[in-house]
Scaffold this active site. Structure first.
Site, PDB file in Angstrom:
ATOM      1  N   LYS A  10       0.765  -1.238  -0.057  1.00 54.87           N
ATOM      2  CA  LYS A  10      -0.002  -0.135  -0.212  1.00 54.87           C
ATOM      3  C   LYS A  10       0.964   1.051  -0.163  1.00 54.87           C
ATOM      4  CE  LYS A  10      -3.790  -2.336   1.924  1.00 54.87           C
ATOM      5  NZ  LYS A  10      -4.999  -2.584   3.076  1.00 54.87           N
ATOM      6  N   TYR A  50     -12.274  -1.634  -4.318  1.00 54.99           N
ATOM      7  CA  TYR A  50     -12.941  -2.028  -2.944  1.00 54.99           C
ATOM      8  C   TYR A  50     -14.384  -1.656  -2.652  1.00 54.99           C
ATOM      9  CZ  TYR A  50      -8.248  -1.806  -0.507  1.00 54.99           C
ATOM     10  OH  TYR A  50      -7.013  -2.286  -0.204  1.00 54.99           O
ATOM     11  N   ASN A 113      -2.118  -0.241   6.543  1.00 54.75           N
ATOM     12  CA  ASN A 113      -1.837  -1.615   7.044  1.00 54.75           C
ATOM     13  C   ASN A 113      -0.873  -2.388   6.426  1.00 54.75           C
ATOM     14  OD1 ASN A 113      -3.691  -2.247   5.296  1.00 54.75           O
ATOM     15  ND2 ASN A 113      -4.900  -3.464   6.922  1.00 54.75           N
ATOM     16  N   HIS A 116      -2.206  -5.714   1.226  1.00 59.34           N
ATOM     17  CA  HIS A 116      -3.461  -6.374   0.820  1.00 59.34           C
ATOM     18  C   HIS A 116      -3.055  -7.663   0.768  1.00 59.34           C
ATOM     19  CE1 HIS A 116      -7.096  -7.072  -1.089  1.00 59.34           C
ATOM     20  NE2 HIS A 116      -6.698  -7.819  -1.699  1.00 59.34           N
ATOM     21  N   GLU A 127      -9.054  -9.637  -8.449  1.00 55.21           N
ATOM     22  CA  GLU A 127      -7.962  -8.681  -8.385  1.00 55.21           C
ATOM     23  C   GLU A 127      -7.047  -8.925  -9.320  1.00 55.21           C
ATOM     24  OE1 GLU A 127      -9.553  -8.574  -3.589  1.00 55.21           O
ATOM     25  OE2 GLU A 127      -7.495  -9.524  -4.108  1.00 55.21           O
TER      26      GLU A 127
END
Ligand code: IDP
Ligand code: MG
Length: 138
Positions: A10, A50, A113, A116, A127
């Site tokens: 991320k 998302y 975080n 993914h 994805e």
């Protein structure tokens, strides 16, 4: 269980220079990189990626965050890939992630975080296809 999963490093983890260390941990854990690219999501891209979280209160913030800088996308192969990868990255909230997990080491917050990880074989394919053309998968 299938043997493919999909991950993104991320924006903050990329910005902080953790890309190399995170890839090293992923390959050391036995995952083979099938596809990889660094790219920037538009807000629209992040909303599509998302979409299942569209009704959650954090959706707008998550979309802004995920489009705030480049990410590194990878398609990964290993036996039991989905479950083993989620174990390697740890809990969504890094304060609840086990010692040694990627999120424990590199995450800043539940939103930022670090990585993914796909939650099912079906989503791993969706994805991966979101980011990679067939000729980019090896
Ligand atoms: P996962 O990434 O561990 O599968 P999900 O529940 O699918 O977790 O949530 C997707 C992403 O949305 C998380 O990785 C995190 O970046 C963000 N997120 C999840 N819950 C929260 C929250 O309570 N506040 C802010 N962001 C959240
Ligand atoms: Mg998820």
């Amino acid at each position: 269980m299938g043997n493919l999963t999909f991950t993104m490093i991320k924006p903050r983890a990329v910005e902080q220079g953790f890309t190399g260390e995170i890839i090293q941990q992923i390959t050391a854990a036995g995952f083979k990189i099938k596809a990889m690219k660094m790219t920037l999501l538009s807000k629209h891209d992040a909303e599509r990626f998302y979409a299942v979280h569209a009704e959650r209160p954090f959706f707008g913030s998550l979309v802004s965050f995920m489009s705030s800088g480049p990410i590194v996308a990878m398609m990964l192969e290993k036996d039991n890939a989905i479950a083993d990868f989620r174990k390697l990255i740890g809990a969504t909230d890094p304060s609840k992630a086990e010692e040694g997990t990627i999120r424990k080491k590199y995450a800043e917050s539940v939103e930022s975080n670090a990585v993914h990880g796909s939650d099912s074989d079906e989503n791993a394919m969706i994805e991966s296809n979101f980011f990679f053309a067939d000729r980019e998968k090896f």
